[in-house]
Design a protein around this motif. Structure first.
Motif, PDB file in Angstrom:
ATOM      1  N   SER A  71      -3.507 -13.381  21.916  1.00 30.22           N
ATOM      2  CA  SER A  71      -4.456 -12.291  22.168  1.00 30.22           C
ATOM      3  C   SER A  71      -5.069 -11.789  20.867  1.00 30.22           C
ATOM      4  O   SER A  71      -6.287 -11.600  20.758  1.00 30.22           O
ATOM      5  CB  SER A  71      -3.739 -11.145  22.892  1.00 30.22           C
ATOM      6  OG  SER A  71      -4.599 -10.037  23.056  1.00 30.22           O
ATOM      7  N   THR A  72      -4.220 -11.585  19.859  1.00 34.87           N
ATOM      8  CA  THR A  72      -4.714 -11.107  18.568  1.00 34.87           C
ATOM      9  C   THR A  72      -5.644 -12.116  17.913  1.00 34.87           C
ATOM     10  O   THR A  72      -6.690 -11.763  17.380  1.00 34.87           O
ATOM     11  CB  THR A  72      -3.523 -10.817  17.632  1.00 34.87           C
ATOM     12  OG1 THR A  72      -2.682  -9.845  18.222  1.00 34.87           O
ATOM     13  CG2 THR A  72      -4.011 -10.317  16.281  1.00 34.87           C
ATOM     14  N   THR A  73      -5.237 -13.386  17.948  1.00 43.26           N
ATOM     15  CA  THR A  73      -6.022 -14.432  17.291  1.00 43.26           C
ATOM     16  C   THR A  73      -7.373 -14.615  17.946  1.00 43.26           C
ATOM     17  O   THR A  73      -8.397 -14.767  17.268  1.00 43.26           O
ATOM     18  CB  THR A  73      -5.247 -15.764  17.314  1.00 43.26           C
ATOM     19  OG1 THR A  73      -3.976 -15.587  16.669  1.00 43.26           O
ATOM     20  CG2 THR A  73      -6.021 -16.849  16.586  1.00 43.26           C
ATOM     21  N   GLN A  74      -7.429 -14.599  19.284  1.00 39.08           N
ATOM     22  CA  GLN A  74      -8.713 -14.755  19.978  1.00 39.08           C
ATOM     23  C   GLN A  74      -9.654 -13.609  19.646  1.00 39.08           C
ATOM     24  O   GLN A  74     -10.852 -13.815  19.439  1.00 39.08           O
ATOM     25  CB  GLN A  74      -8.484 -14.864  21.477  1.00 39.08           C
ATOM     26  CG  GLN A  74      -7.880 -16.186  21.896  1.00 39.08           C
ATOM     27  CD  GLN A  74      -7.650 -16.294  23.395  1.00 39.08           C
ATOM     28  OE1 GLN A  74      -7.384 -15.297  24.071  1.00 39.08           O
ATOM     29  NE2 GLN A  74      -7.747 -17.510  23.915  1.00 39.08           N
ATOM     30  N   SER A  75      -9.122 -12.399  19.583  1.00 38.41           N
ATOM     31  CA  SER A  75      -9.957 -11.248  19.230  1.00 38.41           C
ATOM     32  C   SER A  75     -10.483 -11.380  17.805  1.00 38.41           C
ATOM     33  O   SER A  75     -11.665 -11.132  17.532  1.00 38.41           O
ATOM     34  CB  SER A  75      -9.155  -9.955  19.384  1.00 38.41           C
ATOM     35  OG  SER A  75      -9.906  -8.831  18.974  1.00 38.41           O
ATOM     36  N   LEU A  76      -9.601 -11.791  16.885  1.00 43.37           N
ATOM     37  CA  LEU A  76      -9.996 -11.939  15.476  1.00 43.37           C
ATOM     38  C   LEU A  76     -11.061 -13.011  15.319  1.00 43.37           C
ATOM     39  O   LEU A  76     -12.079 -12.802  14.641  1.00 43.37           O
ATOM     40  CB  LEU A  76      -8.766 -12.280  14.643  1.00 43.37           C
ATOM     41  CG  LEU A  76      -8.944 -12.470  13.133  1.00 43.37           C
ATOM     42  CD1 LEU A  76      -7.681 -12.049  12.408  1.00 43.37           C
ATOM     43  CD2 LEU A  76      -9.260 -13.930  12.778  1.00 43.37           C
ATOM     44  N   LEU A  77     -10.869 -14.169  15.943  1.00 43.83           N
ATOM     45  CA  LEU A  77     -11.826 -15.269  15.802  1.00 43.83           C
ATOM     46  C   LEU A  77     -13.165 -14.923  16.436  1.00 43.83           C
ATOM     47  O   LEU A  77     -14.220 -15.319  15.932  1.00 43.83           O
ATOM     48  CB  LEU A  77     -11.249 -16.540  16.415  1.00 43.83           C
ATOM     49  CG  LEU A  77     -10.040 -17.149  15.700  1.00 43.83           C
ATOM     50  CD1 LEU A  77      -9.506 -18.349  16.462  1.00 43.83           C
ATOM     51  CD2 LEU A  77     -10.396 -17.545  14.269  1.00 43.83           C
ATOM     52  N   GLN A  78     -13.124 -14.177  17.534  1.00 45.02           N
ATOM     53  CA  GLN A  78     -14.380 -13.785  18.173  1.00 45.02           C
ATOM     54  C   GLN A  78     -15.169 -12.833  17.278  1.00 45.02           C
ATOM     55  O   GLN A  78     -16.382 -12.983  17.104  1.00 45.02           O
ATOM     56  CB  GLN A  78     -14.106 -13.120  19.518  1.00 45.02           C
ATOM     57  CG  GLN A  78     -15.381 -12.715  20.274  1.00 45.02           C
ATOM     58  CD  GLN A  78     -15.084 -12.080  21.614  1.00 45.02           C
ATOM     59  OE1 GLN A  78     -13.957 -11.687  21.896  1.00 45.02           O
ATOM     60  NE2 GLN A  78     -16.096 -11.965  22.450  1.00 45.02           N
ATOM     61  N   GLN A  79     -14.494 -11.843  16.698  1.00 43.30           N
ATOM     62  CA  GLN A  79     -15.174 -10.919  15.793  1.00 43.30           C
ATOM     63  C   GLN A  79     -15.724 -11.644  14.577  1.00 43.30           C
ATOM     64  O   GLN A  79     -16.827 -11.348  14.105  1.00 43.30           O
ATOM     65  CB  GLN A  79     -14.213  -9.818  15.354  1.00 43.30           C
ATOM     66  CG  GLN A  79     -13.834  -8.842  16.455  1.00 43.30           C
ATOM     67  CD  GLN A  79     -12.970  -7.713  15.938  1.00 43.30           C
ATOM     68  OE1 GLN A  79     -13.169  -7.207  14.839  1.00 43.30           O
ATOM     69  NE2 GLN A  79     -11.984  -7.310  16.710  1.00 43.30           N
ATOM     70  N   LEU A  80     -14.965 -12.596  14.066  1.00 43.53           N
ATOM     71  CA  LEU A  80     -15.412 -13.356  12.907  1.00 43.53           C
ATOM     72  C   LEU A  80     -16.648 -14.184  13.248  1.00 43.53           C
ATOM     73  O   LEU A  80     -17.602 -14.239  12.467  1.00 43.53           O
ATOM     74  CB  LEU A  80     -14.283 -14.262  12.427  1.00 43.53           C
ATOM     75  CG  LEU A  80     -14.563 -15.103  11.178  1.00 43.53           C
ATOM     76  CD1 LEU A  80     -14.871 -14.209   9.988  1.00 43.53           C
ATOM     77  CD2 LEU A  80     -13.368 -16.005  10.871  1.00 43.53           C
ATOM     78  N   ALA A  81     -16.657 -14.802  14.436  1.00 39.55           N
ATOM     79  CA  ALA A  81     -17.803 -15.609  14.847  1.00 39.55           C
ATOM     80  C   ALA A  81     -19.055 -14.747  15.001  1.00 39.55           C
ATOM     81  O   ALA A  81     -20.150 -15.132  14.576  1.00 39.55           O
ATOM     82  CB  ALA A  81     -17.492 -16.331  16.156  1.00 39.55           C
ATOM     83  N   VAL A  82     -18.895 -13.569  15.604  1.00 43.29           N
ATOM     84  CA  VAL A  82     -20.034 -12.661  15.764  1.00 43.29           C
ATOM     85  C   VAL A  82     -20.560 -12.214  14.406  1.00 43.29           C
ATOM     86  O   VAL A  82     -21.772 -12.177  14.166  1.00 43.29           O
ATOM     87  CB  VAL A  82     -19.637 -11.438  16.614  1.00 43.29           C
ATOM     88  CG1 VAL A  82     -20.733 -10.376  16.582  1.00 43.29           C
ATOM     89  CG2 VAL A  82     -19.356 -11.860  18.053  1.00 43.29           C
ATOM     90  N   GLY A  83     -19.636 -11.876  13.502  1.00 43.46           N
ATOM     91  CA  GLY A  83     -20.052 -11.442  12.172  1.00 43.46           C
ATOM     92  C   GLY A  83     -20.786 -12.527  11.410  1.00 43.46           C
ATOM     93  O   GLY A  83     -21.779 -12.265  10.725  1.00 43.46           O
TER      94      GLY A  83
END
Length: 294
Positions: A71-83
């Motif tokens: 859960s943490t990793t998916q949230s982190l990777l999604q935010q990174l991709a958007v950024g």
């Protein structure tokens, strides 16, 4: 904050394997070998000092810790991709970044942007609004147009307009006695103490009432009939044209100076020159058309 972080590749490999339920499928998705995925996950488990998968032959299943980390990793990777995708806006060839206050953007600039876009359709304008004055040396801004500017290194400063302030309210409040109207209060130059110090007439303002930190919200509240307010001649122009505000006296007092800061690197840019020329002309036209005798 962690002193050391697990490798990003290991987190990507873990997320793919956990989501797909297979090291083999994760390897195919990431164009790696299954051995590489296995090594990434082993290194991540070693870093975390606990298993993330139950392994049974070729079958794998997440442990409780694995579910939590997924859960943490998916949230982190999604935010990174958007950024990272958002960074594309800095590469647009015709982009012009304009910083201003929320009040100026909402009550003056946005209502005039159709005219600017019609005249200069090639300009890809990015409007960045902030409450705080920007640091032109560290932020990617071509021009700042605000009422709180002072000189900054490597920038040209120009005063565009000396604003005037006057008390106003919605026409529907004129029928009420002066002492029955709620007084709306603002910060900075938009306050009644400034009006009194500058010799403004008593029009029934009171020390109590409703308080606003944003001049734009203060203007909205006055336009909606919440009370009397000391408003900016520049920002209130559209509300007056729409008969949402009427002055309570023809007297005005000194207001803030609207200025621009243009970064040295942007001064010679045709996009910046187009915007600056248009801005000066538009402000001058409004100043002449809506001038109120002091």
């Amino acid at each position: 904050m962690l002193k050391h972080w697990p490798p990003l590749n290991a987190l990507r490999g873990f997320e793919a394997a956990a989501r797909l339920g297979s090291f083999h499928k994760a390897a195919e998705e990431l164009h790696l070998t299954q051995s590489a995925i296995s090594q990434q996950i082993r290194s991540l488990e070693s870093f975390l000092e606990q298993p993330l998968f139950f392994r049974n032959g070729r079958s794998v299943a997440l442990t409780d810790a694995g579910f939590d980390l997924l859960s943490t990793t998916q949230s982190l990777l999604q935010q990174l991709a958007v950024g990272i995708r958002r960074l594309d806006q800095y590469r647009k060839p015709n982009q012009l970044v304009v910083n201003t206050t929320p009040a100026f953007a909402r009550h003056w600039l946005v209502p005039h942007l159709a005219d600017f876009h019609r005249r200069h359709p090639q300009v890809d304008l990015w409007l960045l609004t902030t409450d705080e004055t920007p640091d032109m040396a560290t932020q990617t801004i071509d021009i700042a147009v605000r009422d709180d500017l002072s000189a900054q290194a490597e920038c040209s400063l120009r005063v565009l307009l000396e604003d005037r302030l006057y008390p106003a309210c919605h026409p529907g409040l004129l029928e009420l006695p002066a002492n029955a109207r709620t007084t709306l209060h603002g910060e900075r130059e938009m306050d009644w103490s400034h009006w009194q110090v500058q010799g403004g007439a008593d029009i029934g303002q009171q020390s109590q009432g409703l308080n606003f930190s944003d001049p734009g919200l203060l203007l909205d509240a006055a336009s909606q009939g919440l009370g009397i307010a000391l408003v900016s001649q520049l920002l209130a122009g559209r509300a007056r044209d729409q008969a949402l505000l009427v002055p309570l006296t023809e007297q005005t007092v000194r207001g803030p100076n609207w200025s621009w800061l243009v970064h040295r690197d942007s001064e010679g840019d045709p996009l910046t020159r187009s915007f600056c020329t248009w801005l000066v002309e538009a402000l001058e036209k409004q100043a002449v058309r809506q001038m109120i005798p002091a």
